[in-house]
Scaffold this motif. Structure first.
Motif, PDB file in Angstrom:
ATOM      1  N   ILE A 115       4.309   1.272   1.551  1.00 67.00           N
ATOM      2  CA  ILE A 115       4.185   0.218   2.545  1.00 67.00           C
ATOM      3  C   ILE A 115       4.528  -1.094   1.858  1.00 67.00           C
ATOM      4  O   ILE A 115       3.865  -1.504   0.897  1.00 67.00           O
ATOM      5  CB  ILE A 115       2.752   0.145   3.127  1.00 67.00           C
ATOM      6  CG1 ILE A 115       2.301   1.528   3.607  1.00 67.00           C
ATOM      7  CG2 ILE A 115       2.680  -0.886   4.239  1.00 67.00           C
ATOM      8  CD1 ILE A 115       3.153   2.140   4.691  1.00 67.00           C
TER       9      ILE A 115
ATOM     10  N   SER B 294      -6.836  -0.493  10.151  1.00 68.01           N
ATOM     11  CA  SER B 294      -5.732  -0.857   9.265  1.00 68.01           C
ATOM     12  C   SER B 294      -6.156  -0.708   7.810  1.00 68.01           C
ATOM     13  O   SER B 294      -7.212  -1.198   7.410  1.00 68.01           O
ATOM     14  CB  SER B 294      -5.313  -2.299   9.540  1.00 68.01           C
ATOM     15  OG  SER B 294      -4.342  -2.738   8.617  1.00 68.01           O
ATOM     16  N   GLU B 295      -5.342  -0.035   7.018  1.00 71.94           N
ATOM     17  CA  GLU B 295      -5.521   0.086   5.574  1.00 71.94           C
ATOM     18  C   GLU B 295      -6.902   0.635   5.216  1.00 71.94           C
ATOM     19  O   GLU B 295      -7.689   0.007   4.516  1.00 71.94           O
ATOM     20  CB  GLU B 295      -5.292  -1.270   4.894  1.00 71.94           C
ATOM     21  CG  GLU B 295      -3.893  -1.814   5.114  1.00 71.94           C
ATOM     22  CD  GLU B 295      -3.661  -3.170   4.481  1.00 71.94           C
ATOM     23  OE1 GLU B 295      -2.488  -3.513   4.234  1.00 71.94           O
ATOM     24  OE2 GLU B 295      -4.648  -3.898   4.238  1.00 71.94           O
TER      25      GLU B 295
ATOM     26  N   LYS C 148       0.070  10.663   3.239  1.00 70.47           N
ATOM     27  CA  LYS C 148       0.462  11.743   4.147  1.00 70.47           C
ATOM     28  C   LYS C 148       1.968  11.762   4.378  1.00 70.47           C
ATOM     29  O   LYS C 148       2.579  12.823   4.509  1.00 70.47           O
ATOM     30  CB  LYS C 148      -0.275  11.595   5.476  1.00 70.47           C
ATOM     31  CG  LYS C 148      -1.776  11.828   5.369  1.00 70.47           C
ATOM     32  CD  LYS C 148      -2.447  11.705   6.733  1.00 70.47           C
ATOM     33  CE  LYS C 148      -3.947  11.952   6.631  1.00 70.47           C
ATOM     34  NZ  LYS C 148      -4.630  11.818   7.952  1.00 70.47           N
ATOM     35  N   LYS C 149       2.572  10.586   4.410  1.00 64.45           N
ATOM     36  CA  LYS C 149       4.012  10.486   4.644  1.00 64.45           C
ATOM     37  C   LYS C 149       4.787  10.264   3.350  1.00 64.45           C
ATOM     38  O   LYS C 149       6.023  10.178   3.388  1.00 64.45           O
ATOM     39  CB  LYS C 149       4.308   9.347   5.615  1.00 64.45           C
ATOM     40  CG  LYS C 149       3.685   9.515   6.990  1.00 64.45           C
ATOM     41  CD  LYS C 149       4.015   8.322   7.887  1.00 64.45           C
ATOM     42  CE  LYS C 149       3.384   8.471   9.262  1.00 64.45           C
ATOM     43  NZ  LYS C 149       3.678   7.290  10.135  1.00 64.45           N
ATOM     44  N   ASP C 150       4.078  10.159   2.233  1.00 61.53           N
ATOM     45  CA  ASP C 150       4.682   9.806   0.955  1.00 61.53           C
ATOM     46  C   ASP C 150       5.570   8.579   1.127  1.00 61.53           C
ATOM     47  O   ASP C 150       6.738   8.550   0.734  1.00 61.53           O
ATOM     48  CB  ASP C 150       5.503  10.967   0.388  1.00 61.53           C
ATOM     49  CG  ASP C 150       5.998  10.687  -1.032  1.00 61.53           C
ATOM     50  OD1 ASP C 150       5.367   9.868  -1.727  1.00 61.53           O
ATOM     51  OD2 ASP C 150       7.037  11.265  -1.425  1.00 61.53           O
ATOM     52  N   LYS C 151       4.988   7.530   1.729  1.00 61.49           N
ATOM     53  CA  LYS C 151       5.753   6.335   2.086  1.00 61.49           C
ATOM     54  C   LYS C 151       5.106   5.087   1.500  1.00 61.49           C
ATOM     55  O   LYS C 151       3.910   4.849   1.685  1.00 61.49           O
ATOM     56  CB  LYS C 151       5.829   6.200   3.609  1.00 61.49           C
ATOM     57  CG  LYS C 151       6.577   4.968   4.085  1.00 61.49           C
ATOM     58  CD  LYS C 151       6.555   4.877   5.601  1.00 61.49           C
ATOM     59  CE  LYS C 151       7.268   3.606   6.070  1.00 61.49           C
ATOM     60  NZ  LYS C 151       7.219   3.472   7.558  1.00 61.49           N
TER      61      LYS C 151
ATOM     62  N   ASN D 293      -0.064   8.379  -6.086  1.00 61.52           N
ATOM     63  CA  ASN D 293      -0.597   7.208  -5.384  1.00 61.52           C
ATOM     64  C   ASN D 293       0.483   6.159  -5.114  1.00 61.52           C
ATOM     65  O   ASN D 293       0.190   4.966  -4.991  1.00 61.52           O
ATOM     66  CB  ASN D 293      -1.749   6.587  -6.192  1.00 61.52           C
ATOM     67  CG  ASN D 293      -2.687   5.734  -5.364  1.00 61.52           C
ATOM     68  OD1 ASN D 293      -2.961   6.043  -4.201  1.00 61.52           O
ATOM     69  ND2 ASN D 293      -3.194   4.670  -5.947  1.00 61.52           N
TER      70      ASN D 293
ATOM     71  N   VAL E 203      -7.167   3.474   1.201  1.00 59.12           N
ATOM     72  CA  VAL E 203      -5.808   3.490   0.666  1.00 59.12           C
ATOM     73  C   VAL E 203      -5.740   2.614  -0.594  1.00 59.12           C
ATOM     74  O   VAL E 203      -6.642   1.829  -0.865  1.00 59.12           O
ATOM     75  CB  VAL E 203      -4.801   2.952   1.704  1.00 59.12           C
ATOM     76  CG1 VAL E 203      -4.719   3.873   2.911  1.00 59.12           C
ATOM     77  CG2 VAL E 203      -5.145   1.516   2.112  1.00 59.12           C
TER      78      VAL E 203
ATOM     79  N   SER F  20       0.845  -1.187   0.000  1.00 58.67           N
ATOM     80  CA  SER F  20       0.000   0.000   0.000  1.00 58.67           C
ATOM     81  C   SER F  20       0.885   1.244   0.000  1.00 58.67           C
ATOM     82  O   SER F  20       2.110   1.155  -0.203  1.00 58.67           O
ATOM     83  CB  SER F  20      -0.935  -0.027   1.221  1.00 58.67           C
ATOM     84  OG  SER F  20      -1.855   1.050   1.164  1.00 58.67           O
ATOM     85  N   TYR F  21       0.249   2.387   0.251  1.00 51.98           N
ATOM     86  CA  TYR F  21       0.961   3.663   0.189  1.00 51.98           C
ATOM     87  C   TYR F  21       0.331   4.629   1.176  1.00 51.98           C
ATOM     88  O   TYR F  21      -0.896   4.761   1.230  1.00 51.98           O
ATOM     89  CB  TYR F  21       0.880   4.230  -1.233  1.00 51.98           C
ATOM     90  CG  TYR F  21       1.404   5.633  -1.401  1.00 51.98           C
ATOM     91  CD1 TYR F  21       2.756   5.924  -1.254  1.00 51.98           C
ATOM     92  CD2 TYR F  21       0.534   6.674  -1.712  1.00 51.98           C
ATOM     93  CE1 TYR F  21       3.239   7.210  -1.423  1.00 51.98           C
ATOM     94  CE2 TYR F  21       1.006   7.965  -1.890  1.00 51.98           C
ATOM     95  CZ  TYR F  21       2.355   8.237  -1.744  1.00 51.98           C
ATOM     96  OH  TYR F  21       2.817   9.509  -1.901  1.00 51.98           O
ATOM     97  N   ASP F  22       1.183   5.270   1.974  1.00 51.73           N
ATOM     98  CA  ASP F  22       0.747   6.289   2.925  1.00 51.73           C
ATOM     99  C   ASP F  22       0.967   7.651   2.277  1.00 51.73           C
ATOM    100  O   ASP F  22       2.106   8.141   2.197  1.00 51.73           O
ATOM    101  CB  ASP F  22       1.547   6.172   4.226  1.00 51.73           C
ATOM    102  CG  ASP F  22       1.059   7.119   5.314  1.00 51.73           C
ATOM    103  OD1 ASP F  22       0.497   8.180   4.982  1.00 51.73           O
ATOM    104  OD2 ASP F  22       1.246   6.796   6.504  1.00 51.73           O
TER     105      ASP F  22
END
Length: 397
Positions: free
Chosen positions: A67, A372-373, A62-65, A356, A376, A58-60
């Motif tokens: 997963i 969780s998730e 807000k943090k441009d991170k 995204n 997203v 997945s992808y966060d």
């Protein structure tokens, strides 16, 4: 009137006009080609972000991170499987190289026995690779994976145990497990141990007996007592309530029994799949764009979160189920799947190129009760979206 209402709903969701309306009205052949061309470029973005030895989940935003998880995570096969679908449609050699690289990462899972998800992990990946290449090395991996999955079969309950025993569960079997039977069937049908298919049939029959309510909706978890072989309780882990119809769970059930009918031609599996399909499509809480809320009984409908992954899985299953249907029923299944795919192709659910985190779809819900998730991108939403597009092109164009 339904087409007008769908367009209006999509425009409201996206705040845009031209592209949203185009995806609802353009020919499906054009829409499908555009989605695969987009996926080929978008997954180059995703590939650049994946840490070595991990698989994307997945992808966060807000943090441009990104997963990403260890290969033993149940979703580890969907990335490579998605790449093989993209390669099949685009013939992009770089995509194929990336797909082959992703397979090498997860190959050690062929001997993993820690959960029931070997079908997700190894058949969605190596299964598609073998289908497209015929490489016997890929078939050997699938055979080994089926042997590993078979170790989780519990004759006391005639089912494959999903999760290990814990403080929450004695011997849990989840509806998701129907999705892992396809690999067992396939191996038996392609020269492997016939016992695997026997296990798949027994598991499907037990699920048919214990997982469903009279309206064809499914419980998420059935917990068994291995000492007595009897059902201990029926509950949920990711749904809104024990008695609710968790949307992705209904999609898993629909897909799983459709696949079991394909493999066995047993009428009771087809009847079950038909009943599940009508439960989903006739449910009063199914939105006009046919992208379900995360649970059909979720609190706060119509403001509840959506689950694009449930729509993608359902669309793919409906397209196959239509192959075994006739007349108005066949038309309804194909039309409903098309509406789902057109909805997912709009800016309401599909990402812009380069955004995204490199994933294709927005607005999936993994496990809302576990916080969780939520809302997203999820790798399996992309996988079944691509599979459904591929199936539509193969069977209905």
């Amino acid at each position: 009137m339904k087409r007008i209402n769908l367009i209006a709903g999509l425009l409201f969701l996206t705040g845009t006009t031209s592209f949203a309306q185009q995806t609802v009205t353009q020919p499906m052949s054009q829409l499908i080609d555009e989605q695969f061309n987009f996926a080929a470029e978008q997954y180059k973005v995703l590939d650049q972000r994946i840490p070595a030895g991990l698989t994307p989940q997945s992808y966060d935003a807000k943090k441009d991170k990104l997963i990403a998880y260890d290969i033993k995570w149940w979703c580890s096969g969907f990335y490579s499987g998605s790449l093989w679908y993209i390669y099949e449609q685009t013939k992009n050699k770089e995509i194929r190289k990336t797909a082959e690289k992703a397979l090498k990462v997860i190959e050690p899972n062929k001997t993993f026995t820690g959960n029931h998800d070997l079908g997700f992990m190894m058949f969605c990946s190596f299964g598609n690779a073998y289908r497209l290449t015929g490489d016997p090395a890929y078939k050997e991996v699938i055979n080994s994976s089926a042997a590993s999955l078979a170790t989780r079969y519990r004759p006391e309950i005639e089912s494959i145990q999903s999760w290990d025993k814990s403080k929450y569960w004695k011997c849990p079997v989840i509806i998701d497990n129907m999705m892992n039977l396809e690999m067992l069937d396939w191996v038996s049908d392609h020269g492997g141990d016939a016992r695997y298919k026997e296990i798949a049939i027994k598991h499907a029959n037990t699920t048919l007996k214990n997982h469903f309510r009279p309206d064809f909706s499914s419980y998420h978890v059935v917990d068994y007592d291995l000492t007595t072989g009897k059902v201990y309780r029926k509950a949920t882990w990711q749904g809104a309530a024990n008695c609710s119809a968790w949307s992705r769970g209904q999609a898993w059930a629909l897909y799983g029994f459709t696949a079991m009918y394909r493999s066995t031609k047993d009428q009771k599996y087809l009847d079950q799949a038909m009943g599940i399909a009508h439960f989903i499509l006739n449910h009063p809480n199914l939105p006009a764009d046919k992208v379900p809320f995360w649970d059909f009984d979720a609190p706060k409908i119509p403001y509840a979160k959506r689950d694009a992954s449930a729509a993608a899985i359902t669309a793919s299953a409906l397209l196959e189920l239509a192959q075994y249907s006739k007349g108005k029923e066949k038309t309804e299944f194909v039309s409903s799947a098309e509406t789902m795919l057109r909805s997912l192709a709009t800016p309401a659910y599909r990402a812009k190129l380069g955004e995204n985190g490199g994933f294709l779809l927005l607005h999936s819900t993994g496990a809302l009760p576990l916080d969780s998730e939520i809302d997203v991108p999820l790798i399996y939403a992309d996988y079944y979206y691509l599979e459904a597009l591929s199936r539509y092109k193969k069977w209905y164009l």
